[in-house]
Design a protein around this motif. Structure first.
Motif, PDB file in Angstrom:
ATOM      1  N   VAL A 116     -10.168  10.879   9.212  1.00  0.00           N
ATOM      2  CA  VAL A 116     -10.052  10.056  10.413  1.00  0.00           C
ATOM      3  C   VAL A 116      -8.923   9.040  10.302  1.00  0.00           C
ATOM      4  N   TRP A 117      -8.461   8.784   9.075  1.00  0.00           N
ATOM      5  CA  TRP A 117      -7.400   7.805   8.878  1.00  0.00           C
ATOM      6  C   TRP A 117      -6.004   8.394   9.063  1.00  0.00           C
ATOM      7  N   ILE A 118      -5.901   9.708   9.146  1.00  0.00           N
ATOM      8  CA  ILE A 118      -4.573  10.312   9.305  1.00  0.00           C
ATOM      9  C   ILE A 118      -3.899   9.859  10.594  1.00  0.00           C
ATOM     10  N   PRO A 119      -4.563   9.927  11.776  1.00  0.00           N
ATOM     11  CA  PRO A 119      -3.893   9.419  12.992  1.00  0.00           C
ATOM     12  C   PRO A 119      -3.610   7.923  12.932  1.00  0.00           C
ATOM     13  N   VAL A 120      -4.507   7.155  12.266  1.00  0.00           N
ATOM     14  CA  VAL A 120      -4.265   5.718  12.117  1.00  0.00           C
ATOM     15  C   VAL A 120      -3.008   5.489  11.283  1.00  0.00           C
ATOM     16  N   PHE A 121      -2.884   6.234  10.190  1.00  0.00           N
ATOM     17  CA  PHE A 121      -1.711   6.106   9.326  1.00  0.00           C
ATOM     18  C   PHE A 121      -0.433   6.500  10.061  1.00  0.00           C
ATOM     19  N   LEU A 122      -0.470   7.603  10.803  1.00  0.00           N
ATOM     20  CA  LEU A 122       0.717   8.049  11.526  1.00  0.00           C
ATOM     21  C   LEU A 122       1.132   7.025  12.587  1.00  0.00           C
ATOM     22  N   ALA A 123       0.143   6.471  13.304  1.00  0.00           N
ATOM     23  CA  ALA A 123       0.448   5.471  14.326  1.00  0.00           C
ATOM     24  C   ALA A 123       1.045   4.218  13.700  1.00  0.00           C
TER      25      ALA A 123
ATOM     26  N   GLY B 247       9.237   2.043  12.842  1.00  0.00           N
ATOM     27  CA  GLY B 247      10.124   2.052  14.000  1.00  0.00           C
ATOM     28  C   GLY B 247      10.792   0.695  14.165  1.00  0.00           C
ATOM     29  N   ALA B 248       9.990  -0.378  14.024  1.00  0.00           N
ATOM     30  CA  ALA B 248      10.544  -1.735  14.127  1.00  0.00           C
ATOM     31  C   ALA B 248      11.453  -2.051  12.941  1.00  0.00           C
ATOM     32  N   LEU B 249      11.055  -1.631  11.738  1.00  0.00           N
ATOM     33  CA  LEU B 249      11.869  -1.895  10.546  1.00  0.00           C
ATOM     34  C   LEU B 249      13.229  -1.205  10.633  1.00  0.00           C
TER      35      LEU B 249
ATOM     36  N   LEU C 114      21.461  12.171   1.825  1.00  0.00           N
ATOM     37  CA  LEU C 114      20.566  13.143   2.451  1.00  0.00           C
ATOM     38  C   LEU C 114      19.899  12.584   3.695  1.00  0.00           C
ATOM     39  N   MET C 115      19.498  11.307   3.632  1.00  0.00           N
ATOM     40  CA  MET C 115      18.793  10.664   4.739  1.00  0.00           C
ATOM     41  C   MET C 115      19.111   9.179   4.715  1.00  0.00           C
ATOM     42  N   ARG C 116      19.032   8.534   5.874  1.00  0.00           N
ATOM     43  CA  ARG C 116      19.428   7.132   5.954  1.00  0.00           C
ATOM     44  C   ARG C 116      18.369   6.190   5.385  1.00  0.00           C
ATOM     45  N   HIS C 117      17.117   6.609   5.372  1.00  0.00           N
ATOM     46  CA  HIS C 117      16.035   5.710   4.939  1.00  0.00           C
ATOM     47  C   HIS C 117      15.123   6.413   3.934  1.00  0.00           C
ATOM     48  N   PRO C 118      15.643   6.744   2.760  1.00  0.00           N
ATOM     49  CA  PRO C 118      14.812   7.459   1.770  1.00  0.00           C
ATOM     50  C   PRO C 118      13.622   6.650   1.269  1.00  0.00           C
TER      51      PRO C 118
ATOM     52  N   HIS D  39      11.029 -10.318  11.737  1.00  0.00           N
ATOM     53  CA  HIS D  39       9.783 -10.877  11.231  1.00  0.00           C
ATOM     54  C   HIS D  39       8.911  -9.759  10.674  1.00  0.00           C
ATOM     55  N   VAL D  40       8.888  -8.613  11.353  1.00  0.00           N
ATOM     56  CA  VAL D  40       8.162  -7.452  10.855  1.00  0.00           C
ATOM     57  C   VAL D  40       8.733  -7.002   9.521  1.00  0.00           C
ATOM     58  N   PHE D  41      10.054  -7.061   9.372  1.00  0.00           N
ATOM     59  CA  PHE D  41      10.698  -6.695   8.112  1.00  0.00           C
ATOM     60  C   PHE D  41      10.197  -7.590   6.982  1.00  0.00           C
ATOM     61  N   PHE D  42      10.064  -8.874   7.253  1.00  0.00           N
ATOM     62  CA  PHE D  42       9.590  -9.815   6.240  1.00  0.00           C
ATOM     63  C   PHE D  42       8.156  -9.507   5.821  1.00  0.00           C
ATOM     64  N   LEU D  43       7.327  -9.079   6.784  1.00  0.00           N
ATOM     65  CA  LEU D  43       5.898  -8.886   6.518  1.00  0.00           C
ATOM     66  C   LEU D  43       5.549  -7.454   6.130  1.00  0.00           C
ATOM     67  N   ARG D  44       6.541  -6.590   5.931  1.00  0.00           N
ATOM     68  CA  ARG D  44       6.261  -5.170   5.726  1.00  0.00           C
ATOM     69  C   ARG D  44       5.364  -4.925   4.509  1.00  0.00           C
ATOM     70  N   GLY D  45       5.588  -5.646   3.406  1.00  0.00           N
ATOM     71  CA  GLY D  45       4.791  -5.444   2.203  1.00  0.00           C
ATOM     72  C   GLY D  45       3.337  -5.823   2.397  1.00  0.00           C
ATOM     73  N   TYR D  46       3.098  -6.927   3.123  1.00  0.00           N
ATOM     74  CA  TYR D  46       1.730  -7.363   3.368  1.00  0.00           C
ATOM     75  C   TYR D  46       1.001  -6.355   4.260  1.00  0.00           C
ATOM     76  N   THR D  47       1.705  -5.797   5.242  1.00  0.00           N
ATOM     77  CA  THR D  47       1.097  -4.813   6.140  1.00  0.00           C
ATOM     78  C   THR D  47       0.647  -3.583   5.367  1.00  0.00           C
ATOM     79  N   GLN D  48       1.496  -3.116   4.451  1.00  0.00           N
ATOM     80  CA  GLN D  48       1.159  -1.952   3.646  1.00  0.00           C
ATOM     81  C   GLN D  48      -0.021  -2.237   2.728  1.00  0.00           C
ATOM     82  N   ALA D  49      -0.072  -3.438   2.164  1.00  0.00           N
ATOM     83  CA  ALA D  49      -1.181  -3.809   1.289  1.00  0.00           C
ATOM     84  C   ALA D  49      -2.495  -3.867   2.071  1.00  0.00           C
ATOM     85  N   LEU D  50      -2.456  -4.403   3.281  1.00  0.00           N
ATOM     86  CA  LEU D  50      -3.660  -4.480   4.117  1.00  0.00           C
ATOM     87  C   LEU D  50      -4.166  -3.085   4.475  1.00  0.00           C
ATOM     88  N   PHE D  51      -3.231  -2.180   4.742  1.00  0.00           N
ATOM     89  CA  PHE D  51      -3.635  -0.803   5.048  1.00  0.00           C
ATOM     90  C   PHE D  51      -4.357  -0.185   3.857  1.00  0.00           C
ATOM     91  N   PHE D  52      -3.812  -0.376   2.670  1.00  0.00           N
ATOM     92  CA  PHE D  52      -4.435   0.182   1.470  1.00  0.00           C
ATOM     93  C   PHE D  52      -5.830  -0.407   1.262  1.00  0.00           C
TER      94      PHE D  52
END
Length: 214
Positions: free
Chosen positions: A113-120, A127-129, A89-93, A7-20
């Protein structure tokens, strides 16, 4: 657990858009200081942010040219196991590219201040994807994927001496151009908001839309 991962895989694009959008809103209401505006520090920050965006975008384009349209799917699918190009080179480029793009956006916004938020968010979301994607690939390709997983790291590239050339693939999907456009728009957006005169215009527009005194 499998349902949650996919389900997280399906919503990945929306999550990234909300972050932006949240990052843009933060810059709107809490703009960066003008102390370093026009100095070498401002130039360095802009250069680092732009470099991350360009590197991430190029890595995504290279990966999609080898993996094809399945990278744009809302559900997990893989007609074949891709091990060429950046996948050697890597499994998830693509996820590494997304990390660079997101980091570039945060750096350009000068919102430290958003750097730790972004990393988390990256650790939790990707991790879930990755867990869902690798579980699917293991079920589909069996020992072939297990050998690939043992020899190629997840995100950080292995030594270039063990990899093929940087030649593009022949499976590029035109929808990826939408991602390129989004990167360019994001870059322009943060550079535009960074200008004090533009911020004043945005603040005046906000007060006009909300009917609040300036």
């Amino acid at each position: 657990m499998r349902f949650i991962k996919r389900h997280v895989f399906f919503l990945r694009g929306y999550t990234q858009a909300l972050f932006f959008l949240a990052l843009v809103a933060h810059v709107w209401f809490y703009p960066p200081s003008d102390v370093f505006e026009g100095t070498w520090i401002d130039t360095l920050v802009d250069t680092l942010g732009a470099a991350c965006l360009v590197a991430g975008g190029l890595l995504r384009i290279w990966a999609v040219s080898h993996a094809g349209r399945c990278t744009r799917s809302r559900r997990l699918k893989a007609p074949m196991l891709i091990t060429s190009g950046p996948y050697a080179l890597m499994r998830h480029p693509i996820y590494t590219g997304n990390f660079l793009i997101g980091l570039g956006m945060v750096v350009l916004s000068e919102s430290i201040v958003w750097i730790p938020v972004f990393l988390a968010l990256f650790v939790l979301l990707y991790g879930a994807l990755v867990a869902a994607e690798e579980e699917f690939l293991s079920e589909r390709f069996g020992e072939a994927f297990e050998r690939y997983r043992r020899s190629v790291p997840k995100y950080l590239p292995r030594p270039l001496a063990t990899s093929p050339s940087f030649s593009p693939g022949n499976r590029f999907h035109l929808k990826e151009l939408g991602t390129v456009l989004g990167i360019a728009v994001g870059w322009f957006c943060f550079e535009w908001i960074e200008s004090p005169s533009h911020r004043q215009w945005l603040i005046a527009l906000y007060h006009w839309l909300t009917g609040t005194p300036s």
